[in-house]
Every structure is written in structure tokens, then in C-alpha cells.
Design a protein around this motif. Structure first.
Motif, PDB file in Angstrom:
ATOM      1  N   MET A  91      10.111  -2.685   1.936  1.00  0.00           N
ATOM      2  CA  MET A  91       9.907  -1.311   2.387  1.00  0.00           C
ATOM      3  C   MET A  91       8.850  -0.607   1.537  1.00  0.00           C
ATOM      4  O   MET A  91       7.917   0.021   2.069  1.00  0.00           O
ATOM      5  CB  MET A  91      11.230  -0.543   2.314  1.00  0.00           C
ATOM      6  CG  MET A  91      11.149   0.884   2.834  1.00  0.00           C
ATOM      7  SD  MET A  91      10.730   1.004   4.592  1.00  0.00           S
ATOM      8  CE  MET A  91      12.273   0.465   5.344  1.00  0.00           C
ATOM      9  N   ALA A  92       8.958  -0.737   0.240  1.00  0.00           N
ATOM     10  CA  ALA A  92       7.985  -0.078  -0.646  1.00  0.00           C
ATOM     11  C   ALA A  92       6.576  -0.626  -0.397  1.00  0.00           C
ATOM     12  O   ALA A  92       5.596   0.133  -0.342  1.00  0.00           O
ATOM     13  CB  ALA A  92       8.387  -0.281  -2.107  1.00  0.00           C
ATOM     14  N   THR A  93       6.499  -1.932  -0.226  1.00  0.00           N
ATOM     15  CA  THR A  93       5.199  -2.547   0.051  1.00  0.00           C
ATOM     16  C   THR A  93       4.634  -2.048   1.378  1.00  0.00           C
ATOM     17  O   THR A  93       3.432  -1.772   1.497  1.00  0.00           O
ATOM     18  CB  THR A  93       5.344  -4.082   0.080  1.00  0.00           C
ATOM     19  OG1 THR A  93       5.839  -4.519  -1.197  1.00  0.00           O
ATOM     20  CG2 THR A  93       4.005  -4.752   0.339  1.00  0.00           C
ATOM     21  N   ALA A  94       5.487  -1.929   2.361  1.00  0.00           N
ATOM     22  CA  ALA A  94       5.041  -1.474   3.676  1.00  0.00           C
ATOM     23  C   ALA A  94       4.537  -0.034   3.620  1.00  0.00           C
ATOM     24  O   ALA A  94       3.509   0.298   4.230  1.00  0.00           O
ATOM     25  CB  ALA A  94       6.191  -1.596   4.677  1.00  0.00           C
ATOM     26  N   VAL A  95       5.224   0.809   2.879  1.00  0.00           N
ATOM     27  CA  VAL A  95       4.785   2.203   2.732  1.00  0.00           C
ATOM     28  C   VAL A  95       3.383   2.249   2.141  1.00  0.00           C
ATOM     29  O   VAL A  95       2.471   2.894   2.658  1.00  0.00           O
ATOM     30  CB  VAL A  95       5.773   3.000   1.853  1.00  0.00           C
ATOM     31  CG1 VAL A  95       5.193   4.369   1.509  1.00  0.00           C
ATOM     32  CG2 VAL A  95       7.111   3.154   2.553  1.00  0.00           C
ATOM     33  N   ARG A  96       3.208   1.530   1.025  1.00  0.00           N
ATOM     34  CA  ARG A  96       1.898   1.484   0.381  1.00  0.00           C
ATOM     35  C   ARG A  96       0.821   0.966   1.336  1.00  0.00           C
ATOM     36  O   ARG A  96      -0.260   1.532   1.471  1.00  0.00           O
ATOM     37  CB  ARG A  96       1.930   0.532  -0.824  1.00  0.00           C
ATOM     38  CG  ARG A  96       2.002   1.105  -2.205  1.00  0.00           C
ATOM     39  CD  ARG A  96       0.748   1.622  -2.893  1.00  0.00           C
ATOM     40  NE  ARG A  96      -0.247   2.353  -2.155  1.00  0.00           N
ATOM     41  CZ  ARG A  96      -0.328   3.675  -2.085  1.00  0.00           C
ATOM     42  NH1 ARG A  96       0.577   4.445  -2.665  1.00  0.00           N
ATOM     43  NH2 ARG A  96      -1.291   4.247  -1.436  1.00  0.00           N
ATOM     44  N   GLY A  97       1.139  -0.131   2.007  1.00  0.00           N
ATOM     45  CA  GLY A  97       0.163  -0.729   2.912  1.00  0.00           C
ATOM     46  C   GLY A  97      -0.201   0.204   4.054  1.00  0.00           C
ATOM     47  O   GLY A  97      -1.369   0.298   4.435  1.00  0.00           O
ATOM     48  N   ALA A  98       0.786   0.887   4.572  1.00  0.00           N
ATOM     49  CA  ALA A  98       0.523   1.804   5.687  1.00  0.00           C
ATOM     50  C   ALA A  98      -0.386   2.945   5.236  1.00  0.00           C
ATOM     51  O   ALA A  98      -1.350   3.314   5.922  1.00  0.00           O
ATOM     52  CB  ALA A  98       1.842   2.344   6.226  1.00  0.00           C
ATOM     53  N   ILE A  99      -0.096   3.494   4.074  1.00  0.00           N
ATOM     54  CA  ILE A  99      -0.949   4.569   3.549  1.00  0.00           C
ATOM     55  C   ILE A  99      -2.372   4.058   3.330  1.00  0.00           C
ATOM     56  O   ILE A  99      -3.348   4.684   3.749  1.00  0.00           O
ATOM     57  CB  ILE A  99      -0.368   5.122   2.226  1.00  0.00           C
ATOM     58  CG1 ILE A  99       0.973   5.807   2.474  1.00  0.00           C
ATOM     59  CG2 ILE A  99      -1.359   6.083   1.571  1.00  0.00           C
ATOM     60  CD1 ILE A  99       1.691   6.228   1.203  1.00  0.00           C
ATOM     61  N   ASP A 100      -2.483   2.902   2.702  1.00  0.00           N
ATOM     62  CA  ASP A 100      -3.809   2.342   2.447  1.00  0.00           C
ATOM     63  C   ASP A 100      -4.568   2.096   3.743  1.00  0.00           C
ATOM     64  O   ASP A 100      -5.785   2.301   3.811  1.00  0.00           O
ATOM     65  CB  ASP A 100      -3.677   1.024   1.667  1.00  0.00           C
ATOM     66  CG  ASP A 100      -3.229   1.271   0.229  1.00  0.00           C
ATOM     67  OD1 ASP A 100      -3.237   2.439  -0.209  1.00  0.00           O
ATOM     68  OD2 ASP A 100      -2.871   0.300  -0.467  1.00  0.00           O
ATOM     69  N   ALA A 101      -3.877   1.650   4.754  1.00  0.00           N
ATOM     70  CA  ALA A 101      -4.532   1.392   6.036  1.00  0.00           C
ATOM     71  C   ALA A 101      -5.077   2.684   6.623  1.00  0.00           C
ATOM     72  O   ALA A 101      -6.187   2.721   7.169  1.00  0.00           O
ATOM     73  CB  ALA A 101      -3.552   0.729   7.001  1.00  0.00           C
ATOM     74  N   VAL A 102      -4.299   3.757   6.506  1.00  0.00           N
ATOM     75  CA  VAL A 102      -4.784   5.047   6.999  1.00  0.00           C
ATOM     76  C   VAL A 102      -6.041   5.470   6.235  1.00  0.00           C
ATOM     77  O   VAL A 102      -7.028   5.913   6.829  1.00  0.00           O
ATOM     78  CB  VAL A 102      -3.684   6.127   6.866  1.00  0.00           C
ATOM     79  CG1 VAL A 102      -4.271   7.519   7.105  1.00  0.00           C
ATOM     80  CG2 VAL A 102      -2.557   5.837   7.839  1.00  0.00           C
ATOM     81  N   VAL A 103      -5.999   5.290   4.928  1.00  0.00           N
ATOM     82  CA  VAL A 103      -7.169   5.635   4.112  1.00  0.00           C
ATOM     83  C   VAL A 103      -8.390   4.832   4.555  1.00  0.00           C
ATOM     84  O   VAL A 103      -9.481   5.372   4.745  1.00  0.00           O
ATOM     85  CB  VAL A 103      -6.889   5.376   2.609  1.00  0.00           C
ATOM     86  CG1 VAL A 103      -8.153   5.583   1.786  1.00  0.00           C
ATOM     87  CG2 VAL A 103      -5.776   6.279   2.113  1.00  0.00           C
TER      88      VAL A 103
END
Lengths: 200, 200, 200, 200
Positions: C157-169
Motif C-alpha cells: 500500500m505504501a509503495t502504491a501511494v508513492r508510485g501513484a503520486i510520482d506518476a501524477v508528477v
DNA sequence: GATGAATGAGTTTTCATTCAT
DNA sequence: GATGAATGAAAACTCATTCAT
């Protein structure tokens, strides 16, 4: 000339740093940056401030090593009596310097071959080097005239003595457990045999 | 290993240029730019293209000088009979190289002291230098056992021979009208006297 | 440590230039020359003068972005009450940074994947990245224990949150008219749904 | 088009080498020299001969990874029935690729962010990336229309899925003992929960 | 077609020196 | 006087590309 006490101290500090760096990493890698670090200075600009340039610093290094060497060797040579004893004292006291000032001779050997290129410096160095060599040459010729030494080319002999000492210094740099006193004695024996008037 | 003809030729050309520059301006001022100019190359990149780095080039310089020296000295030493003649041949042929390949020995003296620092290179150099020295040591010990040489420390003697030769090379660099043949003979006389079993 | 005011200011200026260049042309094309131009410096040497190397500069970039992000996000997360509100605040404030400091997150995404290879640097980065991830993991596990979150693997879950934010960036970098606030809200909704304890 | 068999084989060999290097050292340190060595080629010129430039090679890398990914994922997605199962199959099969082709996804993540700058390439990449994203968007909107998915912004959701997968790939690069199958399942669970129509 | 050699602009970094304060 | 900051030329080396064969 006309230097303040602190000024003189600073110059000595820098020269000392330079000697240490030269002995440790060799001339090619001796930079103002390295010297400044070694001497605990905060910038290389300070070295340029105290010395007119790299050449002057290197000349001071040579002068300092000379001074130290003279102070050690001269009385020992003076105390010797006769040509053969003097040659022995010269060789032995020179090599003993390795133990007394471990970095000085090494630094000298790094600097000297690299002083060429700068006209004035080189000229000055060559002159004094030649003067020293000629002094030894004359000493030997006197010894030959006095009958203690056999016939040989004094220039070659003086050059060989210097080269042999320098070679010992060079080897000692990579093998510091060498015993200077013993090697000095052996080397003196060697040149004693090389110069001695033949037994008849 | 696995080099084409062109590749080998280019490397030789660059090594030759490096030797010339080293002999002329010394190690500290020997740059790729200077070598490229000397060798007639248009860019320093070409040197990097043919050599993995400055160290490899310098190692090749040493190897080349070594090769040339061997080719000249070995047959002359082999032709000598007896320990004393061999020592003489070693010294004389080495100094004769000054006339035959004027820049090679000078280049060698510039490179060797500056190879330190690089672990692998230094290790390799130190080993082979020590190997050579030990070979001479053993030769001399054999000569002592055979009775032709007096008692002395073979390491010191071998080191002194090397140092004396190097000193002559160094002096020759600033005074090229020196006569190598004559100096070689004198130096051989010197070490002949230094090693000779004492007359009784 | 022990830096003067000027030194600190210059470093900040260079770091700022680096961030701008990284965001604009990407890590692979970010050179000292480009940064120097961007920062209005006359030479690349100045950057080397102020930073030990490219790695140190890049590490400073990461630290600066981290500092700016913390300053913005920490109070907003602290102001939130309850696990779900905190997760939302984390996601939304992170994405809001796109509007507040448009180049910082982009620069960070350029630098991070390219820090590998350098042992020390990577070690440091990996450690702190792992520390952050583990902190979020623990936060989530606490939330699960408190009953607000459903059962799931906290690392994923933590990894997914980070990845999702990074993808938006990342997407924002090529499409800057994206509305960060709206996307942040949507993304927070998404992970709210993903973490929420199931209705029974 | 109109390529000989050997030509095609050579290109494949080079692309494979590029993928390996990209995965190992990252985009910034991926040079023709490194790729040539990896692929067992004798010169970098050969790469330029077979590819119009670095960009074309990188585009081929992307295409190759795409091809491999498609071949693995498409049948698995096609075998799934219903929107939720399809989303799960997409996520799981994508992450399973880590085990099947360990370097491909890593290489892709290195290349993609660095393709910008070249107008044509970027345009092409952006278009196809946007096309893929839009495809997923439409899929999700269809799922919402069919009632299986709750209301959410499809663009954000699709972006989050991609980002989460990429984050797992990134973490896996520094921690390869991660179990792709398990993580894939967890991640699918996560997005299943995130998309699922709320229980009433 | 295919290959190894060469190119020259590019990289980061270090150098001794100068300058403003 | 004394110091830290800045300079710009030069260093070794790497880059993708081109060219002659």
C-alpha cells in the motif's frame, strides 16, 4: 628581506607542508591545494600570497633541505681527518639524514629533476649543483695529489657518489625498514675501495 | 592481445611521441595534448582511444625502453667472459645507450619515480625492479663465491651501480656533449676497483 | 559545516540552478555547463569549487527538495485528525507541491533513479527512502490495529501511494495544465477507498 | 523493412545488449561503448551502422519491451471475464513479468523518462502512452457504466495503477528477492477495493 | 555491406593565480 | 596586511557519430 615574524613563520609552515606532500605523493601530484590542506590553510590563495609562484616555493623547499642537511653534515665532515675519512663522513652523514629528517631528502629528489623549464630557477639550480659537484671534484683531485687516492676521473667519481646516495634514498622511500647506518657504512666502504690508492 | 596492424602501429607512434616529450619537458609537463602534438595527432582523444589511460601509456613507455635496452645490452653482456668483464659490459653498454637512443633512458628516469600511487602499476614496477636488483645481487654473490670479488653487501653494491648510472644519465640530460663511451669506461673502472678482491 | 555566508548563498544558488535544469531537460542532459549557465555563473569550475563533485550536488538537490517538501507537508499532515484524514493530507499536500514549487518534485524524480552506482550515496538514499517507507508502513499498521483500515499488506500500500503520486508528477511534467488540487482530491479518494475498512 | 536475416539478428543482439545495460547501470550511464561491450561487438560504430542514432535504438528498446509484455499479458487479460477480473489480470500479469523477463521492465523505466527532448520521438511516445492510458480510461468508464465500478476519475485511476506497478518494479530492482506473484495479488486486491462499487 | 579507426565536441575536475574586501 | 571567493585555462577522459576501406 624585511619579513615580519609571523610572515616568516607562515612561510616556514608552508614549506614544511610542501616537503611532506612532496615526500608522500611525489612532485607530479603536489598541488597548492594539497599543500594548503597539509599545512592547515583554508585556501590556496594564501600560498600565492606568501610566495611569488610555485617556483619560488619549490626553491624554498630546496633551500630548506639544504639548510637542514648542511647543519647535520658539515660538523660531521669537519670532524673527520684525512681525505678518506672525510669522504666516509660525507656519505655516512648524508644517509643518516634519512633517519633524522625522513621526508627532506625524498622531497629534494622529487623537486630537483622538475625544476627545469623555468630559465632563472634552472640556471640557479644548475649553477649551485655544478658548484657542489666541482667542490667535490676538487677535493678528490687534492686527495689524488696528496697520494691517498688512486687515479680516476673526479667528475665521474663525484657523480657516482651522488647517484649512489640518491638511489639509496629512493629505495628507502618504498622500504623504510632499511637500516640507514648500516647501509651508510657499506656505501662508504664501497667508495673507499673505489678511490683507494692501489696496494703495491 | 589481438591487436590489428594499424592499432599496433598507432600505439607505437604514440609511445614514441610520449618518450620524446618526456625526455624534453619532464613528467610533470607531459600532457596528452603535448604528446598528440609531438606525434602529429589531431586530438588528445585519439590517445585515450588507443590507451586505457595515462597509466597504461606510461607503462608502455617503460616496456618500450626496457625492450630497447635489453636488445642493446643483452648480447654485449653475453659476449663478456668472467664476472668482472660482465659487470663492465653491463655498465658500459647501459651508458652507451645514451648515444644510441638518446631519449629513452631520460624518459625512463622521468616515468619511474612518478608511477607510484597507482596500486597495480606500482606493484608491477616494484616487483620487476626488485627482480632485476635481486638478479644482480645474485650475480655478485656468485662472483664473490668464485673468488673474483671482495666481500661486500651485494644489495648496496647493486643499488650503487644503478644509482651511478642513473646519475650520469641525469647529468647528460643537461649536458649532452658528455662522451658516453669515456664516462662508461671510467664508471666501469670505478666499480671494478670497488668490487675487486684485494691484492695481498 | 563551518561555511561562510557567501559560501552558503552560492551553494543555494547552484542547487537552485540544478533543480531548474533537471526539471527542464532531465538528468541525462544536466551538465555542469548547463547548470552554470542557468545559475548565471561564468564557469563550470565554480561548481566544482563549491561542491566536491556531481554526486554531492545531486545529494544537495535531493536534500533541498526534501526540506521544501517537509516544510509544506508536515504542518498540513499534523493538522489532520485520524488516520484517514492524515493519509488524505499526505497525498493532497504532496501533489499540491506541484503548484507551489513546480520544479522541485520533477527534479527529484530525475535525480533519484540516477543516484545508484555510487556506493555511499546510494546507501544513504536507500536507507532514508526505506526509512520513510517503513514509517508509512507503521502508520498504516497502526491504523489497521485501530480498526479504521481494512487488512492489506502495508508495504504494498505504501509503495502504491508513492508510485501513484510520482506518476501524477511525471504526467504533469508534460501536461502542466493539470489541476493539482483536483487530482490530489481524486487520488486521496482512491486510496481512501482502497484502505477503508469494508462496510458490513 | 527489407532487412536481411543477419541484419535483423544483429539489431536484436544490440537491442538485447541495450536492455541489459539499461537495467544494470541506468540510462545516464548507458553508452554505445557499454552496449557494444555487452553485446560482444568490437566497435561502437557498428551500433551507429545498424541504428540511425541513439534515439532509434532506444525506441527499439521500448518496442521490444512492449512486444514481450504484450505477448505475456494479452492472453492472460483476454482469459479474464468481467471488468474486475480483467483489471486484476492486467496488474498481476504485468508484475509477473518481473520474474519472466527480469530486465525488460527495468530497462523500460529507464528509457521512457529520458526520451523527451527529441521532438519526433517524444511526440510518438507521448501519443502511444496517451493512447494506452486512454484505452484503460475507456475500459474503466465502461466498467463504471456497467455498474461494477464506483464513480471515480478514470484518468487518475489509470495513472495510479501504472504508477503503483512502476513503483513495485523500481523497488524490485534494488530488492530482487521480493515475490512478484504475492505482490501482484496484493496490488490487485488494492485496486479492486479502490474501484469496487460500494456495498450498500 | 560491414568493420575498425578516427573525430572533435563534450564531460567533470584540478590547476595556479587574482581579486575584492 | 590577510583572507576566502572566484577565475579561466588546462587536464584526462567519454561521447555519438563519420569515414575509408
Amino acid at each position: 628581506m624585511g619579513r615580519t615574524v609571523t610572515e616568516t613563520a607562515r612561510r616556514a609552515q608552508i614549506v614544511q607542508g610542501a616537503i611532506e606532500v612532496l615526500a608522500e605523493v611525489g612532485y607530479a601530484k603536489t598541488s597548492f591545494a594539497r599543500i594548503a590542506r597539509q599545512a592547515g590553510l583554508s585556501s590556496t590563495g594564501m600560498i600565492s600570497y606568501h610566495f611569488a609562484g610555485k617556483d619560488e616555493l619549490m626553491r624554498e623547499v630546496v633551500a630548506e633541505v639544504w639548510r637542514v642537511s648542511e647543519a647535520y653534515m658539515r660538523p660531521r665532515i669537519a670532524a673527520a681527518e684525512g681525505h678518506r675519512a672525510r669522504l666516509r663522513a660525507y656519505i655516512e652523514s648524508n644517509i643518516e639524514l634519512l633517519a633524522v629528517h625522513p621526508q627532506h631528502l625524498a622531497a629534494l629528489l622529487e623537486v630537483l629533476p622538475n625544476l627545469r623549464g623555468d630559465e632563472d630557477t634552472q640556471q640557479g639550480y644548475l649553477e649551485s649543483a655544478r658548484a657542489v659537484l666541482e667542490f667535490h671534484q676538487r677535493q678528490m683531485q687534492q686527495a689524488q695529489a696528496d697520494g691517498g687516492f688512486r687515479e680516476f676521473d673526479a667528475w665521474v667519481m663525484a657523480t657516482a657518489v651522488r647517484g649512489a646516495i640518491d638511489a639509496v634514498v629512493t629505495r628507502w622511500m618504498t622500504d623504510p625498514q632499511l637500516d640507514p647506518a648500516a647501509v651508510g657504512r657499506e656505501l662508504a666502504d664501497l667508495f673507499d675501495a673505489a678511490t683507494r690508492a692501489e696496494a703495491k
